[in-house]
Design an enzyme around this catalytic site. Structure first.
Site, PDB file in Angstrom:
ATOM      1  N   ARG A   1      46.183 -15.882  41.011  1.00  0.00           N
ATOM      2  CA  ARG A   1      46.838 -15.110  42.050  1.00  0.00           C
ATOM      3  C   ARG A   1      46.598 -15.804  43.375  1.00  0.00           C
ATOM      4  O   ARG A   1      45.454 -16.015  43.767  1.00  0.00           O
ATOM      5  CB  ARG A   1      46.173 -13.733  42.073  1.00  0.00           C
ATOM      6  CG  ARG A   1      47.093 -12.623  42.355  1.00  0.00           C
ATOM      7  CD  ARG A   1      46.427 -11.305  42.079  1.00  0.00           C
ATOM      8  NE  ARG A   1      45.229 -11.062  42.846  1.00  0.00           N
ATOM      9  CZ  ARG A   1      44.878  -9.874  43.303  1.00  0.00           C
ATOM     10  NH1 ARG A   1      45.654  -8.841  43.100  1.00  0.00           N
ATOM     11  NH2 ARG A   1      43.758  -9.701  43.949  1.00  0.00           N
TER      12      ARG A   1
ATOM     13  N   THR B   1      49.383 -14.571  49.258  1.00  0.00           N
ATOM     14  CA  THR B   1      50.603 -13.825  48.915  1.00  0.00           C
ATOM     15  C   THR B   1      50.378 -12.837  47.772  1.00  0.00           C
ATOM     16  O   THR B   1      51.211 -11.963  47.547  1.00  0.00           O
ATOM     17  CB  THR B   1      51.709 -14.801  48.471  1.00  0.00           C
ATOM     18  OG1 THR B   1      51.267 -15.445  47.257  1.00  0.00           O
ATOM     19  CG2 THR B   1      51.984 -15.861  49.516  1.00  0.00           C
TER      20      THR B   1
ATOM     21  N   ASP C   1      35.205 -14.065  38.140  1.00  0.00           N
ATOM     22  CA  ASP C   1      33.929 -14.472  38.733  1.00  0.00           C
ATOM     23  C   ASP C   1      32.748 -13.791  38.050  1.00  0.00           C
ATOM     24  O   ASP C   1      31.709 -14.413  37.813  1.00  0.00           O
ATOM     25  CB  ASP C   1      33.915 -14.153  40.239  1.00  0.00           C
ATOM     26  CG  ASP C   1      34.745 -15.147  41.032  1.00  0.00           C
ATOM     27  OD1 ASP C   1      35.027 -16.245  40.502  1.00  0.00           O
ATOM     28  OD2 ASP C   1      35.115 -14.838  42.178  1.00  0.00           O
TER      29      ASP C   1
HETATM   30  C1  PRP Z   1      42.827 -11.812  38.124  1.00  0.00           C
HETATM   31  C2  PRP Z   1      42.963 -11.042  36.829  1.00  0.00           C
HETATM   32  C3  PRP Z   1      44.449 -11.002  36.627  1.00  0.00           C
HETATM   33  C4  PRP Z   1      44.972 -10.926  38.042  1.00  0.00           C
HETATM   34  C5  PRP Z   1      45.358  -9.499  38.309  1.00  0.00           C
HETATM   35  O1  PRP Z   1      42.956 -13.160  37.898  1.00  0.00           O
HETATM   36  O2  PRP Z   1      42.260 -11.614  35.762  1.00  0.00           O
HETATM   37  O3  PRP Z   1      44.975 -12.137  35.973  1.00  0.00           O
HETATM   38  O4  PRP Z   1      43.892 -11.288  38.907  1.00  0.00           O
HETATM   39  O5  PRP Z   1      45.961  -9.390  39.550  1.00  0.00           O
HETATM   40  P1  PRP Z   1      47.514  -9.051  39.729  1.00  0.00           P
HETATM   41  O6  PRP Z   1      47.802  -7.915  38.803  1.00  0.00           O
HETATM   42  O7  PRP Z   1      47.615  -8.661  41.174  1.00  0.00           O
HETATM   43  O8  PRP Z   1      48.300 -10.269  39.398  1.00  0.00           O
HETATM   44  P2  PRP Z   1      42.747 -14.233  39.085  1.00  0.00           P
HETATM   45  O9  PRP Z   1      44.043 -14.528  39.761  1.00  0.00           O
HETATM   46  O10 PRP Z   1      41.631 -13.771  39.979  1.00  0.00           O
HETATM   47  O11 PRP Z   1      42.371 -15.541  38.323  1.00  0.00           O
HETATM   48  P3  PRP Z   1      41.090 -15.859  37.389  1.00  0.00           P
HETATM   49  O12 PRP Z   1      41.271 -15.059  36.132  1.00  0.00           O
HETATM   50  O13 PRP Z   1      41.243 -17.311  37.164  1.00  0.00           O
HETATM   51  O14 PRP Z   1      39.841 -15.490  38.129  1.00  0.00           O
HETATM   52  N1  URA Z   2      41.686  -9.442  40.015  1.00  0.00           N
HETATM   53  C1  URA Z   2      40.425  -9.053  39.743  1.00  0.00           C
HETATM   54  O1  URA Z   2      39.668  -9.792  39.093  1.00  0.00           O
HETATM   55  N2  URA Z   2      40.011  -7.864  40.195  1.00  0.00           N
HETATM   56  C2  URA Z   2      40.802  -7.038  40.879  1.00  0.00           C
HETATM   57  O2  URA Z   2      40.362  -5.939  41.263  1.00  0.00           O
HETATM   58  C3  URA Z   2      42.124  -7.453  41.161  1.00  0.00           C
HETATM   59  C4  URA Z   2      42.535  -8.650  40.699  1.00  0.00           C
END
Ligand code: PRP
Ligand code: URA
Length: 208
Positions: free
Chosen positions: A103, A107, A202
């Site tokens: 994400r 944005t 994380d």
């Molecule tokens: C987190 C989570 C989802 C996304 C959810 O991933 O694991 O994939 O955010 O958010 P959204 O519904 O607003 O799209 P992140 O982008 O933090 O990546 P990561 O899993 O690599 O930490």
């Molecule tokens: N991604 C996460 O890991 N946690 C949240 O709360 C939202 C997006």
């Protein structure tokens, strides 16, 4: 699209410990695996069965085995990876495709960086897995990409969902059922689910 909250007491109990700030990486990872397995157990309750003839040490009998479409898991990288092993312990024959999305912190829009699927995804029942459904952007994008690749039979499974994310996925993918352990209040100003559990990736991988 149906939205199902899996309220089994063990799922709810473990989710409480997952949410707690003081839960460390090792326990967080183990609990996510356990809850994922329990959720998969609930989701697969309606899987079709067929009868086959077997020999027990005592007699011949008709006994049941799974039939119908084969399963595939599609974790959204990175945090979805934390849910894979728990489910595979129950369904070891499932194939696993991966879709990499992050994400954009400004944005909040998803950016794809990887995709590798089993060659027969159009014949499989696919469960897309990600602990968090926040804005719904990542899940909605993953579902679009999977449909473009030929997937026809899709479910989405998340630990915690925000109403905003549910609405988006429901609107864009009315054909996809959603299974969650909890629906939280809302997103905060940074796009995090509140009360939520923080940054799932994380916390799983100890990167912050
Ligand atoms: C987190 C989570 C989802 C996304 C959810 O991933 O694991 O994939 O955010 O958010 P959204 O519904 O607003 O799209 P992140 O982008 O933090 O990546 P990561 O899993 O690599 O930490
Ligand atoms: N991604 C996460 O890991 N946690 C949240 O709360 C939202 C997006």
């Amino acid at each position: 699209m149906g939205v199902y909250v899996l309220d089994h007491p063990l799922i709810q109990h473990k989710l409480t410990y997952i949410r707690r700030k003081k839960t460390g990486t090792k326990a967080f990872r183990e609990l996510v695996e356990e809850v994922s397995a329990l959720m998969a157990y609930e989701i697969t309750r309606e899987m079709p069965l067929e009868e086959i003839t077997i020999e027990t040490p005592v007699a011949t009998m008709e006994s049941k085995i799974l039939s119908g479409k084969k399963l595939g898991l599609v974790p959204i990288l990175r945090a979805g990876l934390g849910m894979v092993d728990g489910i595979l312990r129950l369904i070891p024959a499932a194939k696993v495709g991966h879709i990499g999305l992050y994400r954009d912190p400004e944005t909040l829009e998803p950016v794809q960086y990887y995709a590798k699927m089993p060659s027969d995804i159009e014949e499989r029942e696919l469960i897309v897995i990600d602990p968090m459904l926040a804005t719904g952007g990542s899940a909605a994008e993953a579902l679009i990409r999977l449909k473009e690749m030929g997937a026809r039979n899709l479910k989405l499974m998340c630990l915690v969902a925000a109403p905003e994310g549910i609405e988006r996925v429901q609107h864009e993918h009315p054909d996809v059922d959603l299974y969650v352990a909890a629906i939280d209040e809302r997103l905060n100003e940074h796009g995090y689910i509140t009360p939520g559990l923080g940054d799932a990736g994380d916390r799983l991988f100890g990167t912050r």
